[in-house]
Structure formats: C-alpha cells, structure tokens
Design an enzyme around this catalytic site. Structure first.
Site, PDB file in Angstrom:
ATOM      1  N   ASP A  12      -7.335  27.065 -17.892  1.00 43.21           N
ATOM      2  CA  ASP A  12      -7.764  27.308 -19.274  1.00 43.21           C
ATOM      3  C   ASP A  12      -8.819  26.301 -19.731  1.00 43.21           C
ATOM      4  OD1 ASP A  12      -5.714  29.281 -19.338  1.00 43.21           O
ATOM      5  OD2 ASP A  12      -4.256  27.748 -19.872  1.00 43.21           O
ATOM      6  N   GLU A  39      -7.111  37.590 -25.420  1.00 39.93           N
ATOM      7  CA  GLU A  39      -6.616  36.307 -25.917  1.00 39.93           C
ATOM      8  C   GLU A  39      -7.725  35.287 -25.721  1.00 39.93           C
ATOM      9  OE1 GLU A  39      -3.383  34.958 -23.362  1.00 39.93           O
ATOM     10  OE2 GLU A  39      -4.194  36.151 -21.732  1.00 39.93           O
TER      11      GLU A  39
END
Length: 534
Positions: free
Chosen positions: A15, A184
């Site tokens: 991420d 997302e």
C-alpha cells in the site's frame, strides 16, 4: 537515466503512498499488527530507497494487543501541505466481518524523522483514507462501507472537508463515485484543470488493479476511464502480480511516476503463492492526448525495469536508528514496541535477552523479534543460550507469517525418551531438546525432536529455497538437519481460508507460559538473501 528494478522496496511493504518534497521522494507503507508503525522510506531518484524512520506513536495507547492477524494499521496516506508532513491511516480491529470496527487518525510532523503529533481521530467512514490539500483547504477522502445485511462492504468513495485546526467535518459529505467493482484506496490530484481520482480496483489479491476517474469539479461527478491504468489480473504469467493501490507523483522536471504494490509469486502445485507479501514498485507514466494517464511502456502490465531520472550528487544513504541499539530497524515486533521489560540489549553486551511470555498463537503479549524476508532464497541463523526446565519454556528461531502459520525450531525441555508426561520436570528429570514445530490452519504438529547437550550455546539455522524450508543446527561445527523439508509457501498471503495481508519474517522468540520469567540470550542473528529476483 537510471534503471530502477522492481520491486524497489522488497519484502512486506504494501500500500505505498508516494509523495515528493523538494528533491526527496517519500513512501509510507502499511504495518498491520507489526511495530514499528507505518515505516517510511525515502529516495532521491525513485530507484534506491532507504529506511527513513516511522510514525512513532501512531497507535493510541501504544498497543494493538488482541487485534486479529492482518488487522491493525491499514494503508497510511502521506501528504505535504508546504510546511508539514501529514499522515492519515485507519486502525482496523476486525477482519472478515461486516463491521471493520475501525478508527481513522491523522498525525503531522515537521520532518519524517521528527516527532509526530499525537494521533487525532477523524471521520471514519472506512479504511484506506487520504488527505487532499487544495487552495488552503483540507479534504478527507475515504471509501464507505455499508455494514447492513445485504449492504455493500465497498459502497463508493466519499469526500469530507475538515477544519484544518480541529479536524472536525465542515459541511456535508460528498459521494464522488460508486462502481460495480470493488474500489478503495482513493487518491486525488489536480492537473490541467482536472481533478483526477486514482483508485484501487478489484481487491488486493491477484485481481488487483488501478482505475482512474476525473472531474472538472472537486465534488464531482467523476467519469471513469474506460481502461485500467495498471493491472495483472488478465495474465498470470506477468512476473509482477497483484499490481494495484497506486499514487501518482510529478518529478521536478515534469515527468510522472506511479507507486504501486505488487508481489512476486512462487508457482507451486497449489497455485501462485507470495511468501514475501506485497511489495513496493514504481512505474513511468505519460499522459495521452485525451488527458488520461497511461503506463509509458504501453498497456497496463507493470515493468520490472523502469528508467527514472538520474540524480547527481545525491547524499549517501543513512539509515536512522529509531530503536534501542540492535533492536532498531529492520527488527520488528508484534502488536507493541519492543521494550526492555522483555527484550533487553543491555544485560549482556552483544546479545539480546528475551524474557519469555505468551506462546506463538497469542494475539496479546508475545516475546518475538523478526525481520522481513526480501528474496525467495534466504538463510538465517542465530546462537541461543538458555536453560529450559519445563515444556512450558522454549526459545529459538522461527519463520513466521502469523499466529496460525509459522515454523519454529526451539530449545526446550522434554521427558526422557519414550516416557509420557508424569511431572518429570518437577523432579529435575528430562532432556534438553530441539523441537521442530510446523503450524498452519489445520493446527500445530511436532515434526522432529533432537536431544542436545544442556546448558551450552547452540547455533540454529534455516534455509529457504522458494517453496521449501529446512532447519538445522551446528554440531561439532557441522550442520545437522532437523526434520524434513517443510512447505514454506504456506507462510504466504495466498494460503488458507482467511484474509492475509502481511508477509514472511524470520526471527527469534521466547515463551514462558507459567511464570513469564524464563530468559534466553541470542547473538549473531544473520539473515542473508540469494540473488535478487523478479
């Protein structure tokens, strides 16, 4: 030009949130249940990265005790407002349920290695938040989750303005986009009068990807690009899989690059498995005639080698020490920072003394220190000195994914060979042994037991070769294998039935299930890795 070879940050660095401040690029990555929280790396050229500290104090109260495996801190987003660094992130306390039971926090600092402010909670619609600084105003991006029976767990992207001083919401929340596929990880940027919304699409496994939407107005409506910016879901032969969760950054010379997570899978009989977890990669980006970002090499598959601008006169890499002596990075601990109450570097110079606490399946107080594995071929070893007097006391070397998937070679106590447990430890009987244990979702199994001489230091080791792991110890200066070859690929994101988001580690641990007083001393921990692979 300089050639960057992906992944540029190797081994469990998922991420990535990429920003540029003057001549430096910075990346923040997820830490989940691990400390130090929110590792930060920096680079001058996007090719060579160094550890730059972490967001100390990111967890209110300093403990993630009790959170499930792969919960904790998800997807931090780093930003710069011209004066200070900001980070926003979510602490997730439930995994695989309708309720994520989460809180979103913001912290700031004058420099990435400076003191970060105490985290302040902000509107917590869902995980993967981001901050957008625009014309002196502060906006919070997030995905929203509908927990109701029949609701969508990924129910669109929302935007809320925050008061810069109090971080309280200003005005109403805006729904920017809903999409048939899971989206997302939103990030916003402005270019040529367009607001671009960069989205993670399709989940974080092999179906992962990056999709872009844009609008002339910050609050929408947003139009989705017809094509993905980045994905590998259509081709399992691409060497860098799971490509997704991206952020765009502009160089001082006006070039554009993309950070994203990726994984290097092993191809096993059970399918693709990624013991190294999800890692950080970069890609070169160009803008097409219609104003959409595209990979510079064409298509949407990530490149292993990427040309990045050469930086002359760059400062040498200096890894800051933000821990206690030999407990600094790359050491990590579970669910709380390592401290001298259980991990002591001063009791015996050159050694780490661990005080045993709970066992390897505990979500609370483990005495475990570990380092990320960064290549598919690795060798680790450590010397341990301890005197266990009960089967409840043990210390040794481990290969670790989480509390259900691990391999341990422990120095411990056992009854005389062939005898059942009849309290022999209370009478001073029994043996000092090495016990090899393999654990997965089916439970733990003792694979081998070897008697060793008590009261003397012993060197333990493990060799990892792709999907295989083999443990050994030194006897008379020679390696002696303990047990058979074990399936290392189970220590991966892709094994088992539950959500798994971290990566494989190698480390040391100690346990004392009765008195929490047994200690073990460790020295000479060494982790070496084979040639860097795609």
């Amino acid at each position: 030009m300089t050639l960057a070879r992906n992944p540029v940050i190797r081994g469990f660095a998922p991420d990535p949130s990429l920003i540029r401040v003057d001549d430096w690029y910075y990346v923040a990555t997820s830490s989940f249940e691990w400390f130090p929280t929110i590792p930060l790396h920096r680079s001058r050229d996007l090719a060579t990265w160094e550890y730059a500290g972490h967001v100390r104090g990111a967890v209110p109260g300093g403990s993630l005790a009790g959170v499930p495996d792969s919960a904790g801190i998800w997807a931090p987003s780093l930003s710069w407002d011209g004066e200070r660094f900001w980070v926003v992130y979510t602490i997730v306390r439930s995994v695989g349920t309708r309720y994520f039971d989460l809180d979103t926090y913001v912290s700031t600092a004058s420099a990435v290695d400076a003191e970060w402010t105490a985290p302040r909670r902000v509107a917590s619609h869902g995980f993967d938040p981001a901050l957008f600084h625009h014309e002196g105003r502060l906006w919070l991006l997030n995905m929203q989750s509908d927990h109701r029976p029949g609701g969508k767990r990924f129910d669109g992207i929302v935007l809320t303005e925050l008061d810069r001083a109090t971080l309280r919401p200003l005005g109403r929340t805006h729904l920017l986009l809903q999409h048939g596929k899971l989206v997302e990880g939103p990030k916003l940027l402005v270019r040529d009068g367009w607001f671009y919304l960069v989205l993670a699409e399709g989940g974080t496994g092999f179906e992962h990807g990056v999709r872009v939407a844009r609008s002339r107005a910050l609050t929408g409506p947003y139009e989705l690009d017809d094509l993905p910016l980045l994905t590998t879901r259509d081709d399992p032969k691409v060497p860098l899989q799971k490509a997704g969760h991206a952020e765009l950054v502009e160089t001082p010379d006006g070039e554009w690059f993309l950070s994203h997570l990726t994984a290097r899978p092993l191809h096993t009989e059970q399918g693709m498995r990624c013991p190294l977890g999800r890692e950080t990669a970069v890609q070169a980006v160009a803008w097409d005639d219609d104003g959409w970002p595209r990979l510079r090499q064409g298509g949407w598959h990530p490149a292993v080698e990427v040309e990045v601008p050469t930086v002359t006169g760059a400062a040498p890499a200096v890894t800051p020490s933000d821990g206690d002596g030999c407990l600094a990075w790359p050491w990590s601990s579970l669910r709380a920072e390592a401290d001298a109450s259980w991990a002591d570097t001063g009791a015996r110079p050159g050694w780490i003394r661990l005080r045993g606490r709970q066992g390897p399946e505990s979500l609370w107080d483990q005495s475990l220190l570990a380092q990320r594995l960064t290549e598919h071929r690795a060798e680790v070893e450590v010397t341990v000195e301890a005197n266990p007097r009960s089967f409840t006391e043990a210390a040794g070397l481990l290969l670790w994914y989480n509390t259900t998937s691990y391999l341990t070679l422990d120095l411990t106590w056992a009854e005389p060979e062939g005898e059942p447990q009849r309290g022999q430890q209370w009478r001073g009987g029994g043996r000092t042994v090495l016990s090899l244990v393999e654990s997965d979702e089916e439970g733990a199994r003792q694979v081998a037991v070897v008697e060793v001489e008590p009261g003397r230091p012993i060197t333990l080791g493990a060799t990892v070769d792709g999907a295989e792991a083999r443990f050994w110890y030194l006897r008379d200066g020679r390696r002696t294998h303990v047990g058979p070859v074990l399936d290392f690929s189970r220590l991966s994101d892709d094994y088992g039935s539950k959500l798994r988001f971290t990566g494989a580690f190698a480390g040391i641990h100690a346990q004392d299930l009765v008195n929490a007083a047994f200690t073990a001393d460790f020295s000479g921990f060494r982790a070496t890795f084979g040639p860097a692979e795609v």
